[in-house]
Design a protein around this motif. Structure first.
Motif, PDB file in Angstrom:
ATOM      1  N   VAL A  76       0.767  -1.016  -0.005  1.00 44.42           N
ATOM      2  CA  VAL A  76      -0.066   0.117   0.042  1.00 44.42           C
ATOM      3  C   VAL A  76       0.938   1.250   0.045  1.00 44.42           C
ATOM      4  N   VAL A  77       0.748   2.112  -1.164  1.00 36.95           N
ATOM      5  CA  VAL A  77       1.684   3.152  -0.977  1.00 36.95           C
ATOM      6  C   VAL A  77       1.249   4.148  -0.292  1.00 36.95           C
ATOM      7  N   THR A  78       1.712   4.882   0.719  1.00 33.92           N
ATOM      8  CA  THR A  78       1.179   5.905   1.404  1.00 33.92           C
ATOM      9  C   THR A  78       1.804   7.350   1.464  1.00 33.92           C
ATOM     10  N   ALA A  79       2.876   7.303   0.652  1.00 34.26           N
ATOM     11  CA  ALA A  79       3.330   8.631   0.290  1.00 34.26           C
ATOM     12  C   ALA A  79       4.260   8.558  -0.848  1.00 34.26           C
ATOM     13  N   ARG A  80       4.435   9.891  -1.877  1.00 38.86           N
ATOM     14  CA  ARG A  80       5.096   9.934  -2.930  1.00 38.86           C
ATOM     15  C   ARG A  80       5.635  11.317  -2.972  1.00 38.86           C
ATOM     16  N   VAL A  81       6.899  11.313  -3.393  1.00 33.54           N
ATOM     17  CA  VAL A  81       7.683  12.606  -3.564  1.00 33.54           C
ATOM     18  C   VAL A  81       8.183  12.556  -4.912  1.00 33.54           C
ATOM     19  N   GLU A  82       7.727  13.667  -5.748  1.00 32.51           N
ATOM     20  CA  GLU A  82       8.220  13.712  -7.275  1.00 32.51           C
ATOM     21  C   GLU A  82       9.337  14.918  -7.360  1.00 32.51           C
ATOM     22  N   GLN A  83      10.493  14.863  -8.027  1.00 32.32           N
ATOM     23  CA  GLN A  83      11.367  15.980  -8.209  1.00 32.32           C
ATOM     24  C   GLN A  83      11.701  16.197  -9.643  1.00 32.32           C
ATOM     25  N   GLU A  84      11.580  17.278  -9.979  1.00 35.12           N
ATOM     26  CA  GLU A  84      12.192  17.482 -11.352  1.00 35.12           C
ATOM     27  C   GLU A  84      13.617  17.781 -11.181  1.00 35.12           C
ATOM     28  N   PRO A  85      14.499  17.680 -12.446  1.00 36.24           N
ATOM     29  CA  PRO A  85      15.963  17.621 -12.402  1.00 36.24           C
ATOM     30  C   PRO A  85      16.398  18.769 -11.966  1.00 36.24           C
ATOM     31  N   GLY A  86      17.402  18.447 -10.995  1.00 37.53           N
ATOM     32  CA  GLY A  86      18.138  19.719 -10.470  1.00 37.53           C
ATOM     33  C   GLY A  86      19.584  19.294  -9.893  1.00 37.53           C
ATOM     34  N   GLY A  87      20.394  20.320  -9.637  1.00 37.95           N
ATOM     35  CA  GLY A  87      21.489  20.034  -9.125  1.00 37.95           C
ATOM     36  C   GLY A  87      22.589  18.684  -9.827  1.00 37.95           C
ATOM     37  N   ARG A  88      22.862  17.953  -9.321  1.00 38.27           N
ATOM     38  CA  ARG A  88      23.811  16.873  -9.993  1.00 38.27           C
ATOM     39  C   ARG A  88      22.688  15.767 -10.533  1.00 38.27           C
ATOM     40  N   ALA A 132      11.963  10.600  -7.976  1.00 34.81           N
ATOM     41  CA  ALA A 132      11.003  10.110  -7.164  1.00 34.81           C
ATOM     42  C   ALA A 132      11.036   9.085  -5.930  1.00 34.81           C
ATOM     43  N   CYS A 133      10.548   9.264  -4.930  1.00 27.93           N
ATOM     44  CA  CYS A 133      10.425   8.342  -3.769  1.00 27.93           C
ATOM     45  C   CYS A 133       9.043   8.036  -3.428  1.00 27.93           C
ATOM     46  N   LEU A 134       8.967   6.719  -3.277  1.00 27.43           N
ATOM     47  CA  LEU A 134       7.603   6.082  -2.799  1.00 27.43           C
ATOM     48  C   LEU A 134       7.961   5.450  -1.619  1.00 27.43           C
ATOM     49  N   LEU A 135       6.848   5.838  -0.456  1.00 27.42           N
ATOM     50  CA  LEU A 135       6.846   4.780   0.743  1.00 27.42           C
ATOM     51  C   LEU A 135       5.640   4.164   0.688  1.00 27.42           C
ATOM     52  N   ALA A 136       5.849   2.748   0.784  1.00 25.21           N
ATOM     53  CA  ALA A 136       4.713   1.841   0.714  1.00 25.21           C
ATOM     54  C   ALA A 136       4.833   0.885   2.204  1.00 25.21           C
ATOM     55  N   ARG A 137       3.565   0.090   2.396  1.00 24.77           N
ATOM     56  CA  ARG A 137       3.738  -0.651   3.623  1.00 24.77           C
ATOM     57  C   ARG A 137       3.077  -2.082   3.139  1.00 24.77           C
ATOM     58  N   LYS A 138       3.636  -3.035   3.862  1.00 26.46           N
ATOM     59  CA  LYS A 138       2.872  -4.237   3.792  1.00 26.46           C
ATOM     60  C   LYS A 138       1.687  -4.304   4.894  1.00 26.46           C
ATOM     61  N   PRO A 139       0.599  -4.516   4.505  1.00 22.73           N
ATOM     62  CA  PRO A 139      -0.784  -4.329   5.706  1.00 22.73           C
ATOM     63  C   PRO A 139      -0.278  -5.215   6.726  1.00 22.73           C
ATOM     64  N   PRO A 140      -0.496  -4.695   8.003  1.00 18.78           N
ATOM     65  CA  PRO A 140      -0.117  -5.232   9.080  1.00 18.78           C
ATOM     66  C   PRO A 140      -1.580  -6.409   9.315  1.00 18.78           C
TER      67      PRO A 140
END
Length: 232
Positions: free
Chosen positions: A189-201, A207-215
């Protein structure tokens, strides 16, 4: 069973570039603030849930594994490349590193409190991703967390050189929504997502996704809920 050819290419390529990778890739402390924040949040969630250690899959030279350990997480690393594992063991002798593939982890069912896949799945052909994500689900304990970070897009790349050396791996950049769908198909279950455009190096969207296996629902709690408070 014969090893998929892409695994052989990844192993041989990273064996070739391992020392150059260490010299050219900045340490975790030099990551962008959002990526560091996702790693810190992941570590905090895993510590609070407490179901088991974290496997850093595709750990390379072990820097992010050690970074997690510094955040108070029991972490170990797994990588296809024997040379990368050798460098990780030399740099961080107090941590555990082993050779292995994300398609068939040497870990029992429901053992891990967390899985970190940090820029380590883009070499996996899309048809193999369901098997990889199924391994994440199998090895995570109920209530355990996955943090996935990688480049996103809609492109297949076949570089001939990487980190200044010849390489034979390919990269597959997928739209983030497709990655989310594959994780959900695997039971996460995906609980959070962060998307970023090119920048820096970093010259590609990432992007990052945080997901969890249901308890697992506690059996007694489930019975109590079905029966109500009962007689007084």
């Amino acid at each position: 069973m014969t090893e998929p050819s892409y695994l052989t290419a990844v192993r041989e390529s990273y064996d070739t570039v391992a020392a150059d990778y260490v010299a050219r890739v900045p340490p975790p402390a030099a990551m962008d603030p959002l990526s560091r924040a996702m790693l810190a949040g992941f570590a905090e969630l895993v510590r609070a849930a407490g179901p088991g250690p974290v496997a850093d899959l595709g750990c390379g030279p072990g820097r992010v594994t050690a970074y997690l350990a510094g955040l108070g997480v029991s972490a170990f690393g797994v990588d296809l490349s024997p040379r990368m594992v050798e460098l990780a063991r030399h740099a961080y002798p107090d941590l555990r590193f082993s050779e292995g593939s994300m398609t068939a982890l040497d870990t029992g069912d429901d053992e891990l409190g967390g899985v970190l896949a940090w820029y380590s799945t883009h070499h996996t052909p899309p048809r193999w991703l369901p098997a990889v994500f199924a391994e994440f689900h199998r090895t995570l304990a109920p209530g355990g967390y996955l943090l996935w970070g990688d480049y996103v897009g809609d492109e297949r790349l076949a570089p001939t050189r990487g980190y200044g050396r010849p390489v034979s791996y390919e990269s597959y950049l997928l739209p983030l929504d497709r990655v989310v769908g594959l994780l959900e198909q695997a039971g996460l279950v995906v609980t959070a997502r962060v998307e970023q455009e090119p920048g820096g190096r970093v010259n590609r969207p990432h992007a990052c996704l945080l997901a969890r296996k249901p308890p697992r629902a506690d059996a007694a709690t489930s019975v109590a809920r079905r029966q109500g408070a009962g007689p007084r």
